[in-house]
Scaffold this active site. Structure first.
Site, PDB file in Angstrom:
ATOM      1  N   SER A 110       0.828  -1.208   0.000  1.00 47.74           N
ATOM      2  CA  SER A 110       0.000   0.000   0.000  1.00 47.74           C
ATOM      3  C   SER A 110       0.860   1.254   0.000  1.00 47.74           C
ATOM      4  O   SER A 110       0.570   2.234  -0.695  1.00 47.74           O
ATOM      5  CB  SER A 110      -0.919   0.005   1.226  1.00 47.74           C
ATOM      6  OG  SER A 110      -1.728  -1.148   1.259  1.00 47.74           O
ATOM      7  N   ILE A 154      -0.449  -6.911  10.687  1.00 44.11           N
ATOM      8  CA  ILE A 154      -0.233  -7.828  11.808  1.00 44.11           C
ATOM      9  C   ILE A 154       1.066  -8.614  11.638  1.00 44.11           C
ATOM     10  O   ILE A 154       1.536  -9.243  12.580  1.00 44.11           O
ATOM     11  CB  ILE A 154      -1.418  -8.806  11.973  1.00 44.11           C
ATOM     12  CG1 ILE A 154      -1.523  -9.766  10.785  1.00 44.11           C
ATOM     13  CG2 ILE A 154      -2.715  -8.065  12.191  1.00 44.11           C
ATOM     14  CD1 ILE A 154      -2.484 -10.915  11.001  1.00 44.11           C
ATOM     15  N   ASP A 155       1.662  -8.591  10.437  1.00 42.98           N
ATOM     16  CA  ASP A 155       2.837  -9.422  10.159  1.00 42.98           C
ATOM     17  C   ASP A 155       4.129  -8.861  10.752  1.00 42.98           C
ATOM     18  O   ASP A 155       5.111  -9.589  10.891  1.00 42.98           O
ATOM     19  CB  ASP A 155       3.027  -9.589   8.647  1.00 42.98           C
ATOM     20  CG  ASP A 155       1.839 -10.277   7.995  1.00 42.98           C
ATOM     21  OD1 ASP A 155       1.236 -11.140   8.656  1.00 42.98           O
ATOM     22  OD2 ASP A 155       1.518  -9.945   6.846  1.00 42.98           O
ATOM     23  N   ARG A 276      -6.570 -11.353  13.005  1.00 46.02           N
ATOM     24  CA  ARG A 276      -6.882  -9.976  12.598  1.00 46.02           C
ATOM     25  C   ARG A 276      -8.045  -9.396  13.399  1.00 46.02           C
ATOM     26  O   ARG A 276      -8.281  -8.194  13.356  1.00 46.02           O
ATOM     27  CB  ARG A 276      -7.257  -9.935  11.116  1.00 46.02           C
ATOM     28  CG  ARG A 276      -6.120 -10.258  10.174  1.00 46.02           C
ATOM     29  CD  ARG A 276      -6.521  -9.932   8.731  1.00 46.02           C
ATOM     30  NE  ARG A 276      -5.501 -10.357   7.798  1.00 46.02           N
ATOM     31  CZ  ARG A 276      -4.423  -9.651   7.493  1.00 46.02           C
ATOM     32  NH1 ARG A 276      -4.225  -8.488   8.075  1.00 46.02           N
ATOM     33  NH2 ARG A 276      -3.539 -10.106   6.628  1.00 46.02           N
ATOM     34  N   THR A 502       6.950  -3.871  37.909  1.00 44.95           N
ATOM     35  CA  THR A 502       5.885  -3.283  38.722  1.00 44.95           C
ATOM     36  C   THR A 502       4.837  -2.664  37.815  1.00 44.95           C
ATOM     37  O   THR A 502       5.178  -2.079  36.784  1.00 44.95           O
ATOM     38  CB  THR A 502       6.429  -2.211  39.682  1.00 44.95           C
ATOM     39  OG1 THR A 502       5.344  -1.475  40.246  1.00 44.95           O
ATOM     40  CG2 THR A 502       7.351  -1.228  38.967  1.00 44.95           C
ATOM     41  N   SER A 504       3.303  -0.065  38.428  1.00 44.97           N
ATOM     42  CA  SER A 504       3.375   1.393  38.567  1.00 44.97           C
ATOM     43  C   SER A 504       4.339   2.047  37.581  1.00 44.97           C
ATOM     44  O   SER A 504       4.248   3.244  37.330  1.00 44.97           O
ATOM     45  CB  SER A 504       3.807   1.761  39.994  1.00 44.97           C
ATOM     46  OG  SER A 504       2.903   1.242  40.943  1.00 44.97           O
ATOM     47  N   MET A 547      -4.152   2.216  39.847  1.00 43.31           N
ATOM     48  CA  MET A 547      -2.994   2.077  40.733  1.00 43.31           C
ATOM     49  C   MET A 547      -1.854   2.963  40.218  1.00 43.31           C
ATOM     50  O   MET A 547      -2.003   3.675  39.241  1.00 43.31           O
ATOM     51  CB  MET A 547      -2.550   0.618  40.772  1.00 43.31           C
ATOM     52  CG  MET A 547      -3.338  -0.238  41.735  1.00 43.31           C
ATOM     53  SD  MET A 547      -2.635  -1.892  41.839  1.00 43.31           S
ATOM     54  CE  MET A 547      -3.386  -2.452  43.361  1.00 43.31           C
ATOM     55  N   GLY A 549       0.373   4.544  42.692  1.00 41.63           N
ATOM     56  CA  GLY A 549       0.899   5.413  43.740  1.00 41.63           C
ATOM     57  C   GLY A 549       0.954   6.848  43.259  1.00 41.63           C
ATOM     58  O   GLY A 549      -0.033   7.401  42.777  1.00 41.63           O
ATOM     59  N   HIS A 625      -6.733  -4.205  43.044  1.00 38.30           N
ATOM     60  CA  HIS A 625      -5.686  -5.192  42.812  1.00 38.30           C
ATOM     61  C   HIS A 625      -5.895  -6.045  41.570  1.00 38.30           C
ATOM     62  O   HIS A 625      -5.020  -6.848  41.228  1.00 38.30           O
ATOM     63  CB  HIS A 625      -5.541  -6.094  44.042  1.00 38.30           C
ATOM     64  CG  HIS A 625      -4.804  -5.424  45.161  1.00 38.30           C
ATOM     65  ND1 HIS A 625      -5.386  -4.451  45.949  1.00 38.30           N
ATOM     66  CD2 HIS A 625      -3.526  -5.546  45.599  1.00 38.30           C
ATOM     67  CE1 HIS A 625      -4.505  -4.030  46.839  1.00 38.30           C
ATOM     68  NE2 HIS A 625      -3.367  -4.664  46.647  1.00 38.30           N
TER      69      HIS A 625
END
Length: 743
Positions: A110, A154-155, A276, A502, A504, A547, A549, A625
């Site tokens: 394309s 997607i390839d 897809r 983490t 965070s 979450m 912090g 959580h």
């Protein structure tokens, strides 16, 4: 910037999840700059047919499309555009609407077509004037066509970018199937074979990819591995996989091989177009949004001398590359494979692809050295659990075994190290850990400061020569405390590496932490459901608490991925003026846990509930959580695997440096580091040096790269801010090694 300009956006080729995010961003940022933005429906076919296929886009016309898979404006293969006559019709349609800027979202085919269209543009205008289709004045106003490409495929086979839009979402679909089939197989005795049409394996036992065919005699090698008696074997076959002689390797061929030679009960699963479909992942939504913004900037900044460019991702940076340079290198990959230059093909794919392949080769096949290193490496998890921790542990253990080391598990964090909860880890003891959430080793937030005496004794008792600490801010602070204790305890003078893990994403020294992507997808999918719940309700405001912090990473990125109208965070101060009423319906505001001591989630909820009576309803959602749980996303599995492997390789080199007089002695600053992603590479930074960049009171780094992305979220939510408050990409070039050229 965009006043008097017109931009058209189209999607072409195979659709990919995340294309809608790119379309939405292109439309909204284009409108924001003052430009007119047009949809081109059905790709190049719509460009050729014109009429209602090219229509004016509005701000509202791209609402509620972020969470939709595929492409809302349609995509189609177009034979007409391959002819000059077809391209003349397309040019005529654009000239009549005054469109001189075209954003094409698609694959290399394309984008190549777009570049050819741009190259021919002047000649097409001459022919159109000659044929009486357009006037000289119209041709003069549209004398130059700007083209910018966004890679949607997607390839992930386009050279010049680490990830294409749709790849991460496709991996989500694949991993869901792999996990489901793996779970089923664990409950039955036969070995199960799984073939997936994708090149990237995640925890698989064997992978066939076209860029690197297996060695001759691979059939015998494969059967020997399967015959070892494993309860489950997963094999992934990429579309286009082949032998070195060019003969294709198919899933049916491998199934027959395994069944005939070993008599195993074998199953084949070919995903096809399932890859897809589905909702785009948070990563693809953010990637699409960032690329859409950058595409508009590139179009409006382009001059007649600027080559057609493509906006891509390198590390966590948006960059611009000459379109045809990328296409040329992509074609060179195909040529290298056709000529049997498979090592070159791997390198041409790019550093990210090459690193993935090398890591997979090391970790998938056990190949320990003949002689042991007599080195003991301990691994521990610190802080709150998060998805992806186990991937890092598995990779570190297996890489250590490959290096000849003995690997030790420390259970329950620093408490376990102080209490001697330490045991050996083997290759098979970490099998299947890649897809498991939480922490298999067990983890605690306790810091080592008060138990240094016991810890030093156990380091000596178990003869620990190096330490891998995987965790969040506590892991970073704990590592610092161990380094500071080196003056008193000689046992602490061992190489130490901290791997950030983490939700965070607040560990200094790294732009990303393991676990943050999984949490981000949890928040995004929850916001999608919240928005759907109000689809038939007018005037409703949602307050969602995340979450993190004091770190606003999750709130900011979730706001961008979910299409929120605001994300309140600690790092960016706000006041009552920023909490003005939301007069539009079905709005979502995301609130970071500790963003303000007074403007809490409850305060904002109560304010909106009271002041909005008779105008809108208000709802509050505290996600809690659930953000730390769940199976890790493909990104976190991959990231954890690469981090774990790289950490042990670094430790191995550092141990050689620190070996003196028959023992290990590491007391320099660079012998205790954080391994982190910085811009475009994984880097090791001394713990001691990172102290200056750390806000210990609020447990965040003083500089955070993602703050520069917040303006994008605000612009897409129609905030009145300056457009130049975030970083723009400069034109770069595809780096090609000379050894590839002329072969």
């Amino acid at each position: 910037m965009g006043l008097g300009r017109s931009i058209a956006v189209l999607t072409s080729g195979g659709d990919a999840q995340g294309m809608n995010a790119a379309v939405r961003a292109t439309v909204r940022v284009g409108i924001y700059t003052g430009a007119k933005v047009y949809f081109v429906h059905e790709g190049y076919q719509g460009l050729v047919d014109g009429g209602e296929n090219i229509c004016l886009a509005t701000w509202e016309s791209v609402s509620m499309m972020l969470q939709l898979g595929g492409t809302v404006i349609g995509s189609a293969r177009c034979k007409d555009f391959r002819t000059r006559e077809g391209r003349m019709k397309a040019a005529c349609n654009l000239v009549k609407l005054g469109i001189t800027n075209l954003c094409v979202i698609g694959g290399d085919g394309s984008l190549t077509g777009a570049n050819e269209f741009r190259t021919e543009w002047s000649g097409l205008l001459v022919d159109l004037v000659r044929a009486g289709k357009i006037t000289e004045e119209e041709a003069k106003k549209s004398s130059h066509l700007n083209i910018v490409g966004i890679v949607g495929s997607i390839d992930n086979d386009f050279c010049g970018t680490d990830m294409t839009i749709g790849t991460d979402s496709a991996l989500h679909r694949i991993i869901e199937v792999v996990d489901a089939i793996t779970t089923t197989a664990q409950r039955s005795d036969p070995t199960v074979y799984l073939a997936l049409v994708t090149a990237l394996a995640c925890g698989a036992d064997w992978v066939f990819i076209p860029e690197m065919p297996p060695d001759d005699g691979w059939e015998n090698h494969l059967c020997r591995r399967l015959a070892r008696g494993s309860r489950l074997n997963v094999i992934i076959v990429a579309e286009g996989a082949m032998c070195k002689d060019g003969k294709p390797i198919t899933s049916d061929q491998i199934k027959k091989l395994v069944t005939d030679r070993l008599g195993f009960d074998t199953r084949t699963t070919v995903l096809g177009h399932v890859q897809r479909g589905g909702t785009p992942s948070a990563f693809d939504r953010i990637l699409g949004s960032r690329m859409g913004v950058e595409a508009v900037m590139a179009l409006l900044e382009a001059t007649p001398d600027t080559p057609a460019c493509v906006v891509t991702l390198s590390g966590n940076h948006a960059i611009r590359l000459p379109l045809m340079e990328c296409v040329q290198v992509t074609k060179e990959v195909t040529a290298a494979m056709a000529q049997g230059r498979f090592d070159d093909a791997i390198k041409l794919r790019g550093k990210s692809f090459e690193n993935n392949w090398n890591t997979y080769k090391l970790l998938a096949h056990i190949n320990p050295p003949d002689a042991k290193s007599n080195i003991n490496v301990a691994i521990m998890n610190i802080g709150a659990p998060c998805a992806g921790m186990n991937s890092a542990v598995r990779a570190a253990v297996r890489m250590g075994i490959i290096q000849g080391h003995s690997m030790l598990a420390v259970h329950e964090g620093f408490d376990g190290l102080a209490q001697g909860q330490i045991e050996p880890l083997t290759w098979t003891s970490v099998s299947g850990w890649t897809g498991k959430g939480g922490s298999m080793l067990g983890t605690k937030r306790t810091l080592p400061g008060k138990r240094l005496e016991e810890i030093s004794q156990n380091i000596a008792k178990f003869n620990i020569h190096a330490l891998v600490i995987i965790g969040g801010f506590e892991a970073y602070v704990g590592g610092l405390e161990l380094v500071q204790a080196r003056e008193k305890y000689e046992e602490m003078c061992i190489p130490i590496v901290v791997i950030p893990a983490t939700v965070s994403n607040n560990v200094p020294g790294s732009d990303f932490s393991i676990g943050a992507d999984t949490a981000l997808n949890t928040i995004t999918s929850t916001c999608d459901r919240i928005k759907q719940s109000a689809a038939g309700t007018k005037r409703r405001v949602f307050i969602v608490e995340t979450m993190g912090g004091y770190c606003g990473y999750l709130a900011t990125m979730a706001g961008l991925a979910a299409g929120a109208d605001a994300a309140y965070i600690f790092e960016e101060k706000f006041d009552i003026k920023d909490l003005e009423y939301l007069w539009l319906q079905n709005k979502t505001r995301i609130h970071c846990l500790n963003c303000n001591s007074n403007y809490t989630t409850d305060f904002i909820f109560n304010l909106y509930s009271e002041e909005g009576k008779g105008i809108f309803d208000c709802r509050k959602n505290v996600l809690g959580h659930m953000q730390q749980g769940g199976t890790p996303t493909p990104f976190d599995r991959n990231f954890g695997t690469k981090m774990g492997a790289k950490a042990v390789l670094w430790l191995t080199d550092k141990l050689k440096e620190c070996y003196r007089h028959g023992r290990i002695f590491a007391n320099t600053a660079d012998s205790a580091c954080v391994l982190g992603m910085r811009k475009r590479a994984l880097t090791f930074q001394p713990l001691a040096e990172l102290k200056e960049d750390t806000d210990f009171e609020h447990r965040i780094p003083k500089t955070q790269w993602w703050l520069k992305i917040r303006p994008i979220m605000k612009i897409l939510a129609k905030y009145d801010i300056k457009l130049d408050t975030f970083e723009h990409a400069d034109m770069e070039h595809v780096i090609k090694k000379k050894s590839f050229l002329g072969k």
